[in-house]
Design an enzyme around this catalytic site. Structure first.
Site, PDB file in Angstrom:
ATOM      1  N   LYS A 123       0.867  -1.159  -0.106  1.00  0.00           N
ATOM      2  CA  LYS A 123      -0.134  -0.044   0.061  1.00  0.00           C
ATOM      3  C   LYS A 123       0.896   1.167   0.013  1.00  0.00           C
ATOM      4  CE  LYS A 123      -4.418  -1.402   2.115  1.00  0.00           C
ATOM      5  NZ  LYS A 123      -4.104  -2.873   1.564  1.00  0.00           N
ATOM      6  N   ASP A 160      -1.376  -2.100  -3.973  1.00  0.00           N
ATOM      7  CA  ASP A 160      -2.553  -2.130  -3.776  1.00  0.00           C
ATOM      8  C   ASP A 160      -3.344  -0.986  -4.337  1.00  0.00           C
ATOM      9  OD1 ASP A 160      -2.637  -4.724  -2.519  1.00  0.00           O
ATOM     10  OD2 ASP A 160      -2.743  -3.987  -0.568  1.00  0.00           O
ATOM     11  N   ARG A 210      -4.626  -6.583 -11.196  1.00  0.00           N
ATOM     12  CA  ARG A 210      -5.619  -7.313 -10.513  1.00  0.00           C
ATOM     13  C   ARG A 210      -6.821  -6.411 -10.263  1.00  0.00           C
ATOM     14  NH1 ARG A 210      -4.105  -6.567  -4.368  1.00  0.00           N
ATOM     15  NH2 ARG A 210      -2.603  -7.795  -4.755  1.00  0.00           N
ATOM     16  N   ARG A 315     -13.295  -6.260   5.637  1.00  0.00           N
ATOM     17  CA  ARG A 315     -13.649  -7.419   5.398  1.00  0.00           C
ATOM     18  C   ARG A 315     -15.192  -7.726   6.004  1.00  0.00           C
ATOM     19  NH1 ARG A 315      -9.783  -6.785   3.522  1.00  0.00           N
ATOM     20  NH2 ARG A 315     -11.289  -6.031   1.637  1.00  0.00           N
TER      21      ARG A 315
END
Ligand SMILES: Cc1cc2nc3c(=O)[nH]c(=O)nc-3n(C[C@H](O)[C@H](O)[C@H](O)COP(=O)(O)OP(=O)(O)OC[C@H]3O[C@@H](n4cnc5c(N)ncnc54)[C@H](O)[C@@H]3O)c2cc1C
Length: 334
Positions: A123, A160, A210, A315
């Site tokens: 990150k 990311d 990604r 999450r």
């Protein structure tokens, strides 16, 4: 054809699953807002039972524990992207420290003989991107050192993607890094309106991309708010990436997205090694193993470290069932 079938599947989906439906949406927004609240953070990090929930999604606090998990995954035929958690880097010393931890992690992967199957995710905020006007330069310098170490050990790095205020800056760092390290992976988030165009730009030979749905709370001006629209955008982006010359990395747990990716890959004449699936540690592990056993390349994103709070909240926001799991863990200790 694919989109038509995909739309009709959508209508038959119960409204309470994942991010779908009004209630899930409200809960998701509340959890993402809580992820920025110091008070909630304090409550959650000190709650009994939290440790059990963290263990499900995070491979441990230390590099050693992450290596044990990585070793287990690689030996069972999966690949790994190791992520040292941290996104609120407040000064240069911390940014440099985060860089050194990543370089140490790469050395440890090499010592364990894992670099053929394991890379790291970075990150840029953890490497200093948010440190004022010089932040981007600091993050670039730190990321270049990490990439140099990764290249030396024969493995790769993926950047990311964080909230939309950083997208342009992150893509510009990506471009600079790729001049020296063409294997650096990009992440694009299907919920952003701009992403199909970014997919076009990045669908060139050798470009590792990604594709994920996107995990941050974003305003309607820049991102789709309706989960159905996010899914439609995901498919649009998959089409571009699969038909392009690059190496798509399909980051999703969504069975429909995975099925569509497989079909688009087959239509584009791609074989299993020409693209990969990616999933998060602790999410659908059986499906990860099933896909790998069927010959697909599957990479598991393995976070580790002390700074698990923001990651855990994202999450939980993705799936009400994860919140229920959390509440049960809290009550069982209460
Ligand atoms: C490898 C990887 C890297 C990522 N990197 C980034 C990044 O850099 N930036 C970013 O913004 N986001 C990132 N994400 C997160 C991503 O944006 C999504 O928030 C996250 O993956 C959830 O989206 P989904 O595609 O799985 O679908 P969702 O819409 O969350 O879920 C769809 C369906 O998947 C299934 N599912 C989901 N979770 C579970 C579960 N726990 N158990 C069983 N079934 C489940 C269910 O059927 C569910 O209905 C990454 C995700 C992965 C997998």
């Amino acid at each position: 054809m694919i989109v038509r079938r995909f739309r009709s599947n959508r209508r038959s989906e119960p409204p309470s699953g994942g991010r779908k439906g009004h209630d899930g949406g409200v809960l998701r927004q509340a959890l993402l807002a809580a992820s920025r609240s110091g008070r909630v953070r304090n409550l959650i990090t000190h709650a009994p039972g939290t440790r059990e929930v963290v263990r499900r999604f995070v491979a441990g606090r230390s590099l050693d524990s992450a290596l044990v998990v990585a070793e287990g995954l690689v030996s069972s035929g999966l690949r790994v992207s190791l992520d040292h958690l941290g996104e609120d880097t407040a000064d240069r010393a911390q940014a440099d420290h985060m860089r050194e931890v990543c370089i140490r992690a790469l050395g440890a992967l090499a010592d364990a003989g894992l670099t053929a199957g394991a890379e790291i995710s970075l990150k840029l905020s953890s490497l200093g991107q948010a440190l004022g006007p010089d932040g981007n330069r600091i993050a670039l310098e730190n990321a270049a050192k990490v990439c140099s170490a990764a290249g030396g050990h024969g493995t790769t790095v993926t950047l990311d993607m964080e909230d939309h205020t950083t997208t342009d800056a992150t893509l510009s760092v990506l471009r600079e890094l790729r001049a020296d390290f063409p294997w650096v992976g990009a992440v694009l988030q299907a919920y952003l309106h701009r992403t199909p165009a970014d997919c076009q730009d990045l669908a060139y030979a050798g470009s590792r991309v990604r594709l994920c749905k996107g995990a941050y709370r974003e305003p309607a001006g820049v991102a789709h708010q309706d989960p159905h629209e996010v899914d439609r955008s995901y498919v649009r982006c998959l089409r571009i990436l699969m038909a392009g010359q690059g190496y798509p990395m399909v980051a999703s747990h969504d069975p429909r997205m995975l099925a569509i990716a497989a079909e688009l890959a087959a239509r584009a004449g791609r074989n299993p090694g020409d693209f990969e699936y990616q999933m998060l540690y602790g999410v659908r592990p059986d499906e990860q193993r099933r896909l790998a056993a069927s010959g697909e390349t599957v990479r598991v994103y393995v976070p580790f470290g002390e700074e698990w709070y923001g990651y855990l909240m994202r999450r939980l926001a993705e799936r009400p069932a994860n919140v229920a799991f959390f509440v049960r863990a809290l009550l069982s200790r209460g």
